[in-house]
Design a protein around this motif. Structure first.
Motif, PDB file in Angstrom:
ATOM      1  N   LYS A 218      30.490  46.687  49.049  1.00 53.58           N
ATOM      2  CA  LYS A 218      30.751  45.355  48.470  1.00 53.58           C
ATOM      3  C   LYS A 218      32.242  45.142  48.200  1.00 53.58           C
ATOM      4  O   LYS A 218      32.923  46.060  47.743  1.00 53.58           O
ATOM      5  CB  LYS A 218      29.989  45.199  47.148  1.00 53.58           C
ATOM      6  N   SER A 219      32.709  43.929  48.447  1.00 59.70           N
ATOM      7  CA  SER A 219      34.109  43.595  48.142  1.00 59.70           C
ATOM      8  C   SER A 219      34.303  43.553  46.633  1.00 59.70           C
ATOM      9  O   SER A 219      33.466  42.999  45.914  1.00 59.70           O
ATOM     10  CB  SER A 219      34.463  42.220  48.695  1.00 59.70           C
ATOM     11  N   PRO A 220      35.417  44.094  46.149  1.00 62.59           N
ATOM     12  CA  PRO A 220      35.614  44.107  44.700  1.00 62.59           C
ATOM     13  C   PRO A 220      36.109  42.767  44.141  1.00 62.59           C
ATOM     14  O   PRO A 220      36.792  42.007  44.818  1.00 62.59           O
ATOM     15  CB  PRO A 220      36.691  45.176  44.510  1.00 62.59           C
ATOM     16  N   ILE A 221      35.782  42.545  42.886  1.00 64.34           N
ATOM     17  CA  ILE A 221      36.389  41.452  42.115  1.00 64.34           C
ATOM     18  C   ILE A 221      37.554  42.086  41.366  1.00 64.34           C
ATOM     19  O   ILE A 221      37.416  43.183  40.815  1.00 64.34           O
ATOM     20  CB  ILE A 221      35.356  40.867  41.128  1.00 64.34           C
ATOM     21  N   CYS A 222      38.706  41.437  41.376  1.00 64.39           N
ATOM     22  CA  CYS A 222      39.880  41.981  40.673  1.00 64.39           C
ATOM     23  C   CYS A 222      40.156  41.134  39.439  1.00 64.39           C
ATOM     24  O   CYS A 222      40.271  39.907  39.548  1.00 64.39           O
ATOM     25  CB  CYS A 222      41.112  41.918  41.570  1.00 64.39           C
ATOM     26  N   ILE A 223      40.260  41.799  38.301  1.00 64.95           N
ATOM     27  CA  ILE A 223      40.554  41.072  37.060  1.00 64.95           C
ATOM     28  C   ILE A 223      41.817  41.666  36.435  1.00 64.95           C
ATOM     29  O   ILE A 223      41.922  42.883  36.279  1.00 64.95           O
ATOM     30  CB  ILE A 223      39.399  41.187  36.039  1.00 64.95           C
ATOM     31  N   ALA A 224      42.757  40.792  36.078  1.00 69.88           N
ATOM     32  CA  ALA A 224      43.954  41.257  35.370  1.00 69.88           C
ATOM     33  C   ALA A 224      44.150  40.404  34.128  1.00 69.88           C
ATOM     34  O   ALA A 224      43.842  39.205  34.134  1.00 69.88           O
ATOM     35  CB  ALA A 224      45.181  41.144  36.257  1.00 69.88           C
ATOM     36  N   VAL A 225      44.670  41.045  33.084  1.00 73.59           N
ATOM     37  CA  VAL A 225      45.029  40.250  31.900  1.00 73.59           C
ATOM     38  C   VAL A 225      46.218  39.368  32.268  1.00 73.59           C
ATOM     39  O   VAL A 225      46.192  38.154  32.071  1.00 73.59           O
ATOM     40  CB  VAL A 225      45.383  41.157  30.697  1.00 73.59           C
ATOM     41  N   HIS A 226      47.274  39.991  32.804  1.00 72.70           N
ATOM     42  CA  HIS A 226      48.518  39.269  33.081  1.00 72.70           C
ATOM     43  C   HIS A 226      48.780  39.228  34.596  1.00 72.70           C
ATOM     44  O   HIS A 226      49.126  40.258  35.183  1.00 72.70           O
ATOM     45  CB  HIS A 226      49.705  39.968  32.414  1.00 72.70           C
TER      46      HIS A 226
ATOM     47  N   ALA B 280      39.453  41.391  48.794  1.00 70.65           N
ATOM     48  CA  ALA B 280      38.914  41.226  47.432  1.00 70.65           C
ATOM     49  C   ALA B 280      38.002  40.000  47.428  1.00 70.65           C
ATOM     50  O   ALA B 280      38.289  39.002  48.095  1.00 70.65           O
ATOM     51  CB  ALA B 280      40.047  41.037  46.440  1.00 70.65           C
ATOM     52  N   LYS B 281      36.931  40.087  46.671  1.00 73.39           N
ATOM     53  CA  LYS B 281      36.000  38.961  46.637  1.00 73.39           C
ATOM     54  C   LYS B 281      36.603  37.800  45.843  1.00 73.39           C
ATOM     55  O   LYS B 281      36.439  36.633  46.173  1.00 73.39           O
ATOM     56  CB  LYS B 281      34.694  39.429  45.979  1.00 73.39           C
ATOM     57  N   ASN B 282      37.319  38.160  44.783  1.00 73.47           N
ATOM     58  CA  ASN B 282      37.868  37.149  43.886  1.00 73.47           C
ATOM     59  C   ASN B 282      38.993  37.774  43.079  1.00 73.47           C
ATOM     60  O   ASN B 282      38.951  38.968  42.791  1.00 73.47           O
ATOM     61  CB  ASN B 282      36.759  36.689  42.936  1.00 73.47           C
ATOM     62  N   ILE B 283      39.970  36.981  42.718  1.00 69.83           N
ATOM     63  CA  ILE B 283      41.055  37.465  41.856  1.00 69.83           C
ATOM     64  C   ILE B 283      41.073  36.578  40.621  1.00 69.83           C
ATOM     65  O   ILE B 283      41.261  35.359  40.725  1.00 69.83           O
ATOM     66  CB  ILE B 283      42.413  37.409  42.586  1.00 69.83           C
ATOM     67  N   ILE B 284      40.864  37.206  39.491  1.00 67.88           N
ATOM     68  CA  ILE B 284      40.678  36.461  38.243  1.00 67.88           C
ATOM     69  C   ILE B 284      41.721  36.939  37.237  1.00 67.88           C
ATOM     70  O   ILE B 284      41.939  38.143  37.092  1.00 67.88           O
ATOM     71  CB  ILE B 284      39.284  36.790  37.625  1.00 67.88           C
ATOM     72  N   THR B 285      42.322  35.991  36.529  1.00 67.99           N
ATOM     73  CA  THR B 285      43.262  36.390  35.466  1.00 67.99           C
ATOM     74  C   THR B 285      42.955  35.630  34.182  1.00 67.99           C
ATOM     75  O   THR B 285      42.293  34.585  34.190  1.00 67.99           O
ATOM     76  CB  THR B 285      44.729  36.083  35.856  1.00 67.99           C
ATOM     77  N   CYS B 286      43.510  36.156  33.103  1.00 67.59           N
ATOM     78  CA  CYS B 286      43.521  35.430  31.831  1.00 67.59           C
ATOM     79  C   CYS B 286      44.681  34.432  31.887  1.00 67.59           C
ATOM     80  O   CYS B 286      45.602  34.588  32.685  1.00 67.59           O
ATOM     81  CB  CYS B 286      43.727  36.395  30.675  1.00 67.59           C
ATOM     82  N   ASP B 287      44.636  33.444  30.988  1.00 66.73           N
ATOM     83  CA  ASP B 287      45.694  32.409  31.036  1.00 66.73           C
ATOM     84  C   ASP B 287      46.944  32.818  30.249  1.00 66.73           C
ATOM     85  O   ASP B 287      47.661  31.959  29.744  1.00 66.73           O
ATOM     86  CB  ASP B 287      45.163  31.047  30.573  1.00 66.73           C
ATOM     87  N   THR B 288      47.223  34.124  30.180  1.00 67.75           N
ATOM     88  CA  THR B 288      48.444  34.563  29.489  1.00 67.75           C
ATOM     89  C   THR B 288      49.686  34.129  30.268  1.00 67.75           C
ATOM     90  O   THR B 288      50.754  33.980  29.698  1.00 67.75           O
ATOM     91  CB  THR B 288      48.461  36.090  29.328  1.00 67.75           C
ATOM     92  N   ILE B 289      49.521  33.974  31.592  1.00 68.60           N
ATOM     93  CA  ILE B 289      50.575  33.401  32.437  1.00 68.60           C
ATOM     94  C   ILE B 289      49.885  32.294  33.238  1.00 68.60           C
ATOM     95  O   ILE B 289      48.967  32.583  34.010  1.00 68.60           O
ATOM     96  CB  ILE B 289      51.155  34.471  33.404  1.00 68.60           C
TER      97      ILE B 289
END
Ligand code: R5P
Length: 296
Positions: free
Chosen positions: A243-251, A267-276
């Protein structure tokens, strides 16, 4: 009668994002202008009345060298104009990774950066600073500091959007985030071993992960900067996991072409927090934190 607003929030670099947020009635969005002279010197003009008020500068510190002078001048200007308290809310705090002398002759820039900020502001508030060799911000900052954590918001997002995850931290430093998020999401996690050979070169050891074949791999890191850490991990996972990974970063700093490279990486998806502020933001923390700190 209109309620007296005790807090004024300015943003030198994220004004567009600040304007999208809904702030409490105690809080006013301030107006300022940065004028740059032909010789590249600058002057800050604060247009909102701030005498005896709590002033918050909300600015994340990716690309710190382009921002720090203006922020220091803004804080000094606010002081001169009679602000009661001057807070820097920097959701992403720069220079924290330069926490030792990596090579002979180098400076420890996290300390110098902390000295500048401590000299101009009364308080620093941030989100998940990269605390590794420095154990607390107070090791280098001489003003009161507070840091908020993204883990519970990331865990909530993961529970809502990912079925059957296994969380993967690409290096030892990421364990603090991965362990907490996995615990909150009631899912397993593994932490890999990374060796950084240069700005854009890393080696990573991926153990045998065949026992997680049925799970959705979710890479979690605090910072994506050049992207090599995520890119290398995605490549290695591709050899072992269907399976393709989902990537999550805070920044999500995403320097150079990093974001497009990640999008093409499998990558299946790249997700971040709205810190930037960035189009990958799907986990939102800033509005709540601004409302919390302006109500104090
Ligand atoms: C370092 O230890 C951090 O946790 C991140 O893994 C690192 O900053 C990512 O940088 P890059 O995207 O340049 O590999």
């Amino acid at each position: 009668m209109q309620k007296m607003q005790n807090t004024v929030i300015f943003s030198l670099f994220h004004d567009k994002y600040l304007n999208q947020l809904t702030l409490g009635e105690n809080c006013q969005k301030g107006q300022l202008a940065i004028h740059e002279f032909p010789d590249k010197e600058m002057v800050i003009k604060i247009k909102t009345e701030i005498s005896e008020k709590h002033v918050i500068f909300y600015d994340s510190l990716e690309n710190p060298n382009d921002k720090i002078v203006a922020l220091l001048f803004a804080a000094k200007t606010a002081r001169e104009l009679g602000a009661k308290k001057i807070t820097l809310f920097a959701p992403y705090l720069a220079y924290m990774r330069q926490d030792k002398q990596f090579e002979a002759g180098q400076g420890i820039t996290s300390k110098y950066f902390a000295e500048w900020i401590s000299s101009a502001f009364d308080e620093l508030i941030t989100i998940d600073p990269h605390l590794h060799r420095w154990k607390t911000l107070q090791d280098i900052y001489t003003i009161p500091t507070t840091h908020f954590h993204a883990a519970s918001s990331i865990a909530r997002w993961s529970v809502e959007h990912i079925q059957n995850p296994v969380f993967i931290g690409p290096d030892q430093e990421s364990e603090q985030w991965v362990c907490e998020i996995a615990g909150l999401a009631d899912a397993p996690y593994i932490v890999l071993k990374k060796n950084r050979l240069g700005d854009k070169t890393v080696t990573i050891d991926l153990p045998d992960i065949h026992r997680y074949q049925s799970k959705s791999p979710v890479l979690v890191d605090d910072i994506v900067s050049s992207g090599v850490t995520m890119l290398k991990t995605i490549e290695l996972l591709g050899h072992q996991h269907p399976k393709s990974p989902i990537c999550i970063a805070v920044h999500g700093i995403f320097s150079d072409s990093c974001y497009s490279q990640l999008k093409q990486s499998g990558a299946k998806n790249i997700i971040t927090c709205d810190t930037i502020p960035h189009s990958s933001n799907q986990i939102f923390l800033i509005e709540d934190i601004l409302n919390k700190i302006s109500a104090e």
